[in-house]
Design a protein around this motif. Structure first.
Motif, PDB file in Angstrom:
ATOM      1  N   GLY A 161      -1.783   6.352  -1.510  1.00  0.00           N
ATOM      2  CA  GLY A 161      -2.413   7.207  -0.525  1.00  0.00           C
ATOM      3  C   GLY A 161      -2.680   8.629  -0.960  1.00  0.00           C
ATOM      4  O   GLY A 161      -2.872   9.496  -0.112  1.00  0.00           O
ATOM      5  N   GLN A 210       2.431   8.762  10.768  1.00  0.00           N
ATOM      6  CA  GLN A 210       1.171   8.029  10.968  1.00  0.00           C
ATOM      7  C   GLN A 210       1.380   6.741  11.764  1.00  0.00           C
ATOM      8  O   GLN A 210       0.529   5.857  11.764  1.00  0.00           O
ATOM      9  CB  GLN A 210       0.530   7.721   9.616  1.00  0.00           C
ATOM     10  CG  GLN A 210       0.070   8.980   8.895  1.00  0.00           C
ATOM     11  CD  GLN A 210      -0.885   8.685   7.744  1.00  0.00           C
ATOM     12  OE1 GLN A 210      -1.561   7.671   7.727  1.00  0.00           O
ATOM     13  NE2 GLN A 210      -0.938   9.594   6.792  1.00  0.00           N
ATOM     14  N   VAL A 244       3.979   4.512   4.264  1.00  0.00           N
ATOM     15  CA  VAL A 244       3.277   5.747   4.628  1.00  0.00           C
ATOM     16  C   VAL A 244       4.153   6.536   5.603  1.00  0.00           C
ATOM     17  O   VAL A 244       4.900   5.951   6.400  1.00  0.00           O
ATOM     18  CB  VAL A 244       1.907   5.427   5.290  1.00  0.00           C
ATOM     19  CG1 VAL A 244       1.153   6.710   5.625  1.00  0.00           C
ATOM     20  CG2 VAL A 244       1.043   4.531   4.406  1.00  0.00           C
ATOM     21  N   PHE A 303      -1.276   3.353  12.498  1.00  0.00           N
ATOM     22  CA  PHE A 303      -1.070   1.965  12.080  1.00  0.00           C
ATOM     23  C   PHE A 303      -0.966   1.019  13.273  1.00  0.00           C
ATOM     24  O   PHE A 303      -1.444  -0.105  13.213  1.00  0.00           O
ATOM     25  CB  PHE A 303       0.117   1.848  11.121  1.00  0.00           C
ATOM     26  CG  PHE A 303      -0.238   2.391   9.759  1.00  0.00           C
ATOM     27  CD1 PHE A 303      -1.127   1.705   8.945  1.00  0.00           C
ATOM     28  CD2 PHE A 303       0.257   3.603   9.320  1.00  0.00           C
ATOM     29  CE1 PHE A 303      -1.513   2.209   7.713  1.00  0.00           C
ATOM     30  CE2 PHE A 303      -0.120   4.117   8.085  1.00  0.00           C
ATOM     31  CZ  PHE A 303      -0.998   3.418   7.277  1.00  0.00           C
ATOM     32  N   ASP A 316      -9.435   1.382   6.954  1.00  0.00           N
ATOM     33  CA  ASP A 316      -8.209   0.583   6.933  1.00  0.00           C
ATOM     34  C   ASP A 316      -8.448  -0.837   7.457  1.00  0.00           C
ATOM     35  O   ASP A 316      -7.936  -1.800   6.901  1.00  0.00           O
ATOM     36  CB  ASP A 316      -7.078   1.271   7.715  1.00  0.00           C
ATOM     37  CG  ASP A 316      -6.129   2.029   6.784  1.00  0.00           C
ATOM     38  OD1 ASP A 316      -5.990   1.614   5.614  1.00  0.00           O
ATOM     39  OD2 ASP A 316      -5.523   3.020   7.218  1.00  0.00           O
ATOM     40  N   HIS A 366       3.805  12.817  -1.113  1.00  0.00           N
ATOM     41  CA  HIS A 366       3.457  11.544  -1.740  1.00  0.00           C
ATOM     42  C   HIS A 366       4.615  10.982  -2.555  1.00  0.00           C
ATOM     43  O   HIS A 366       4.562   9.850  -3.000  1.00  0.00           O
ATOM     44  CB  HIS A 366       2.228  11.717  -2.629  1.00  0.00           C
ATOM     45  CG  HIS A 366       0.993  12.060  -1.849  1.00  0.00           C
ATOM     46  ND1 HIS A 366       0.392  13.284  -1.919  1.00  0.00           N
ATOM     47  CD2 HIS A 366       0.290  11.341  -0.941  1.00  0.00           C
ATOM     48  CE1 HIS A 366      -0.651  13.304  -1.105  1.00  0.00           C
ATOM     49  NE2 HIS A 366      -0.736  12.141  -0.491  1.00  0.00           N
ATOM     50  N   HIS A 394      -4.625   2.712  -2.968  1.00  0.00           N
ATOM     51  CA  HIS A 394      -5.451   3.072  -1.810  1.00  0.00           C
ATOM     52  C   HIS A 394      -5.746   4.575  -1.747  1.00  0.00           C
ATOM     53  O   HIS A 394      -5.296   5.304  -0.847  1.00  0.00           O
ATOM     54  CB  HIS A 394      -4.819   2.606  -0.499  1.00  0.00           C
ATOM     55  CG  HIS A 394      -5.802   2.549   0.634  1.00  0.00           C
ATOM     56  ND1 HIS A 394      -6.782   1.589   0.714  1.00  0.00           N
ATOM     57  CD2 HIS A 394      -5.997   3.355   1.697  1.00  0.00           C
ATOM     58  CE1 HIS A 394      -7.517   1.791   1.783  1.00  0.00           C
ATOM     59  NE2 HIS A 394      -7.064   2.868   2.397  1.00  0.00           N
ATOM     60  N   TYR A 436       2.578  -1.191   4.510  1.00  0.00           N
ATOM     61  CA  TYR A 436       2.108   0.168   4.253  1.00  0.00           C
ATOM     62  C   TYR A 436       3.302   1.106   4.180  1.00  0.00           C
ATOM     63  O   TYR A 436       4.024   1.263   5.166  1.00  0.00           O
ATOM     64  CB  TYR A 436       1.194   0.637   5.389  1.00  0.00           C
ATOM     65  CG  TYR A 436      -0.056  -0.203   5.571  1.00  0.00           C
ATOM     66  CD1 TYR A 436      -0.011  -1.392   6.297  1.00  0.00           C
ATOM     67  CD2 TYR A 436      -1.272   0.192   5.026  1.00  0.00           C
ATOM     68  CE1 TYR A 436      -1.151  -2.167   6.470  1.00  0.00           C
ATOM     69  CE2 TYR A 436      -2.426  -0.571   5.199  1.00  0.00           C
ATOM     70  CZ  TYR A 436      -2.356  -1.750   5.908  1.00  0.00           C
ATOM     71  OH  TYR A 436      -3.481  -2.512   6.088  1.00  0.00           O
ATOM     72  N   TYR A 464     -10.923   7.089   8.778  1.00  0.00           N
ATOM     73  CA  TYR A 464      -9.667   6.504   8.302  1.00  0.00           C
ATOM     74  C   TYR A 464      -9.384   5.141   8.944  1.00  0.00           C
ATOM     75  O   TYR A 464      -8.891   4.222   8.295  1.00  0.00           O
ATOM     76  CB  TYR A 464      -8.579   7.515   8.670  1.00  0.00           C
ATOM     77  CG  TYR A 464      -7.245   7.331   7.997  1.00  0.00           C
ATOM     78  CD1 TYR A 464      -7.142   6.958   6.666  1.00  0.00           C
ATOM     79  CD2 TYR A 464      -6.064   7.573   8.713  1.00  0.00           C
ATOM     80  CE1 TYR A 464      -5.905   6.826   6.068  1.00  0.00           C
ATOM     81  CE2 TYR A 464      -4.822   7.449   8.123  1.00  0.00           C
ATOM     82  CZ  TYR A 464      -4.744   7.068   6.799  1.00  0.00           C
ATOM     83  OH  TYR A 464      -3.518   6.935   6.213  1.00  0.00           O
ATOM     84  N   ASP A 486       0.884  -1.166   0.000  1.00  0.00           N
ATOM     85  CA  ASP A 486       0.000   0.000   0.000  1.00  0.00           C
ATOM     86  C   ASP A 486       0.923   1.217   0.000  1.00  0.00           C
ATOM     87  O   ASP A 486       1.536   1.531   1.012  1.00  0.00           O
ATOM     88  CB  ASP A 486      -0.842  -0.109   1.288  1.00  0.00           C
ATOM     89  CG  ASP A 486      -1.883   0.964   1.469  1.00  0.00           C
ATOM     90  OD1 ASP A 486      -1.577   2.145   1.206  1.00  0.00           O
ATOM     91  OD2 ASP A 486      -3.003   0.636   1.914  1.00  0.00           O
ATOM     92  N   ASN A 489      -4.859  11.754  -2.110  1.00  0.00           N
ATOM     93  CA  ASN A 489      -6.230  12.054  -1.781  1.00  0.00           C
ATOM     94  C   ASN A 489      -6.924  12.661  -2.979  1.00  0.00           C
ATOM     95  O   ASN A 489      -6.402  13.587  -3.594  1.00  0.00           O
ATOM     96  CB  ASN A 489      -6.275  12.990  -0.583  1.00  0.00           C
ATOM     97  CG  ASN A 489      -5.645  12.336   0.625  1.00  0.00           C
ATOM     98  OD1 ASN A 489      -5.991  11.211   0.984  1.00  0.00           O
ATOM     99  ND2 ASN A 489      -4.683  12.996   1.228  1.00  0.00           N
TER     100      ASN A 489
HETATM  101  N1  ARG Z   1      -4.511   9.102   2.184  1.00  0.00           N
HETATM  102  C1  ARG Z   1      -3.630   9.033   3.294  1.00  0.00           C
HETATM  103  C2  ARG Z   1      -2.895  10.363   3.500  1.00  0.00           C
HETATM  104  O1  ARG Z   1      -2.722  11.132   2.569  1.00  0.00           O
HETATM  105  C3  ARG Z   1      -2.597   7.957   3.158  1.00  0.00           C
HETATM  106  C4  ARG Z   1      -3.138   6.559   3.023  1.00  0.00           C
HETATM  107  C5  ARG Z   1      -2.122   5.529   3.358  1.00  0.00           C
HETATM  108  N2  ARG Z   1      -2.642   4.183   3.292  1.00  0.00           N
HETATM  109  C6  ARG Z   1      -3.460   3.609   4.184  1.00  0.00           C
HETATM  110  N3  ARG Z   1      -3.892   2.419   3.982  1.00  0.00           N
HETATM  111  N4  ARG Z   1      -3.849   4.266   5.268  1.00  0.00           N
HETATM  112  O2  ARG Z   1      -2.485  10.635   4.613  1.00  0.00           O
END
Ligand code: ARG
Length: 586
Positions: free
Chosen positions: A122, A352, A348, A356, A328, A133, A159, A346, A324, A119, A124
């Motif tokens: 992410g 975050q 990311v 997670f 997930d 990103h 995702h 993930y 969120y 993943d 948006n």
């Molecule tokens: N859309 C989220 C962001 O911009 C990141 C997503 C990451 N992936 C996940 N499965 N939460 O912060």
């Protein structure tokens, strides 16, 4: 393929065994004192502790047995029984022959592959891709290629962030500007227009306005929250408008990711699991795993031995909307049911981490994947020279598109200065500049340990000297031209060491196996960057010390050309894993 290190470890383990000691003490590693010997084995100390004897004695005894094996040109025992090991050239000749014959040029293969979902997107919907990103895309693409290389069955999922508050913010903003659109007319029975009322540029303009308004004005925020909840409940006009947002965004995203050479197998989003959340929450409520808290439905994830307090994971907010966390958790269920996922990684932002931690514990508690099958491969931020997250000159968030243009412009300037390919057609030079720019950006990002922050320094990234993407492209192209200028050697010509630089290059090539294994198991692409750079440098020393295509002795020339070829093959292999494209010439 049995790597050189495996082979040496095998020999040392047998020697420990023959001394009635645990063969595990025979682990050989690349030496941290390469001036003494290329390899070392430090097992004697621990073996002596276990057997309550003198380590030096064990070291000497093991050394004596290893000398008998005939595989070592030199063995010395240092301090409390540390072994410095120098394999014979014959052993190295065998190692390089194995490497040449291996379709993966020595890359490590996983004995028991897994079904993995990565993943790493992410983005948006509605918000343009920004530098935040960039790292997810670049690191994720490299981890995908790496995992596939070692044998895993991998699917990359973008995702999309397409189901949160930003959707309600956009809907209310469009409603303010164009209240007459049929999407807002509750009495309208359809069909809704097929043409989107907004372009991706409209979205980029509307979202900041909407988000600022919600920060300043509580009534606006309440409207956006209500619209989000209505969208999620399935109000037809909102769903139709939302679909337009998603479609126009996807088109722009494909373009931007494509430019970076980043692709996804799945273009799913948070919204795809909306139908799962209700039944999942119901089932988990019946099992007592989802509980009520202040009108919301949550999963408690704190544990008595936690050092930091971990708040419960929100499954359904008190206004009925999902967030969120619930998307997930439901996505884990979907990935298991639809793809048989055994592991999800993930990629990311490190910031975050708490999210997670909550999601993984909740999934484990819910009987989905266990915590050790879920990994957050977090990354640090790309900072400006002021040490803060990279911004444009006027303090705004830099769009990825603009960043890519910046690097390519810089690469173009460098290529002009360096007079590269001055005789090539304009289009080819532009293509070279594009590849150099993207390679500069990707390598700069990947060569830092994933978890650390780094400073964006365009001048350094596009330099042709030092540990940079352009340097590696240049190294690969140079080997290619050495080979192109010479007649091809016989395919079965053996590679034989006649100069120390050749030995060093072979030793470097042989380390690829462990570099791939470490990069894979730690999800750390920078280990591959280090290997690629070390390889390019070892070739460069070989190139300086030895004649290659113009070597007079036929057998030596053939050996060196084949050594050059396997270096190019391995360098191309590792650059491909990193997602870096080499131009045919420069
Ligand atoms: N859309 C989220 C962001 O911009 C990141 C997503 C990451 N992936 C996940 N499965 N939460 O912060």
């Amino acid at each position: 393929m049995e790597s050189l290190l495996d082979r040496l470890t095998q020999l040392a383990s047998e020697a420990f065994s023959a001394e009635n000691l645990d063969p595990a003490f025979g682990r050989v590693q690349v030496s941290d004192r390469p001036d003494l010997a290329p390899f070392q084995c430090n097992g004697a100390l621990a073996a002596a502790k276990a057997a309550k004897t003198n380590p030096r004695q064990i070291g000497e005894a093991v050394a004596a047995r290893l000398r008998q094996s005939g595989a070592f040109a030199d063995i010395t025992v240092a301090g409390p029984g540390f072994l410095n090991l120098t394999p014979t050239d014959e052993v190295l000749h065998k190692a390089i022959a194995d490497l040449v014959a291996d379709p993966a040029f020595g890359a490590w293969q996983r004995p028991a592959p897994e079904k993995m979902i990565l993943d790493y997107g992410g983005p948006n919907v509605a918000k343009p891709l920004h530098v935040g990103h960039l790292r997810a895309a670049i690191i994720g693409e490299a981890l995908k290629r790496l995992s596939r290389q070692v044998g895993d069955e991998v699917l990359g999922d973008i995702h999309l962030g397409d189901w949160g508050l930003q959707m309600g913010q956009l809907i209310t903003q469009v409603a303010l500007e164009s209240p007459d659109l049929p999407y807002f007319d509750a009495a309208f029975t359809g069909p809704y227009p097929t043409e989107s009322p907004v372009t991706v540029d409209d979205l980029a303009r509307l979202y900041p306005i909407a988000s600022a308004a919600c920060k300043e004005d509580e009534a606006r925020l309440a409207d956006a929250q209500a619209a989000t909840a209505e969208l999620q409940r399935g109000r037809p006009g909102y769903r139709a408008l939302w679909q337009h947002f998603v479609d126009v965004s996807k088109e722009a995203l494909r373009r931007d990711y494509g430019e970076l050479g980043v692709t996804f197998d799945l273009w799913k989003g948070e919204a795809d699991v909306q139908d799962r959340i209700g039944p999942l929450v119901e089932q988990l409520t019946a099992q007592g795993i989802v509980v009520e808290s202040d009108g919301a439905q949550v999963i408690e994830v704190a544990r008595p031995d936690d050092k930091k307090e971990l708040p419960p994971l929100m499954m359904i907010k008190s206004n009925g909307s999902v967030g969120y966390g619930s998307t997930d958790v439901a996505t884990i269920e979907e990935r298991m049911e639809e793809f048989g996922a055994e592991r999800i990684v993930y990629v990311v932002d490190q910031r975050q981490a708490q999210h997670f931690e909550q999601v993984f514990r909740a999934a484990d508690k819910a009987g989905l994947l266990a915590e050790d099958q879920l990994e957050h491969a977090g990354f640090g931020t790309m900072n400006g020279k002021d040490g803060r997250p990279f911004k444009t000159r006027d303090g705004g968030v830099l769009r990825l598109r603009d960043l890519i243009d910046m690097v390519i412009d810089k690469a173009t300037a460098r290529i002009e200065e360096g007079n590269f390919g001055s005789s090539y057609a304009v289009e080819e030079r532009a293509e070279i500049a594009r590849k150099v720019g993207i390679a500069a950006l990707k390598f700069a990002d990947l060569s830092n340990p994933r978890t650390t922050d780094y400073v964006f320094d365009l001048d350094r990234f596009v330099a042709f000297e030092g540990k940079t993407g352009p340097y590696l492209l240049y190294a690969a192209v140079r080997i290619r031209s050495v080979l192109a200028r010479a007649d091809a050697p016989p395919a079965d010509a053996p590679i034989r060491i006649s100069e120390p630089a050749e030995r060093d290059l072979i030793l470097t090539l042989a380390r690829y196996t462990e570099a791939v294994e470490a990069a894979y198991s730690r999800r750390m692409p920078h280990i591959l960057c280090d290997h690629a750079f070390g390889l390019a440098q070892a070739f460069s020393r070989f190139y300086t010390a030895c004649r290659i295509g113009d070597e007079a002795r036929d057998d030596v020339r053939a050996s060196r050309l084949r050594l050059s070829q396997v270096t190019l093959d391995q360098l191309s292999h590792v650059l491909d894993i990193l997602g870096i494209d080499v131009p045919p010439r420069m």
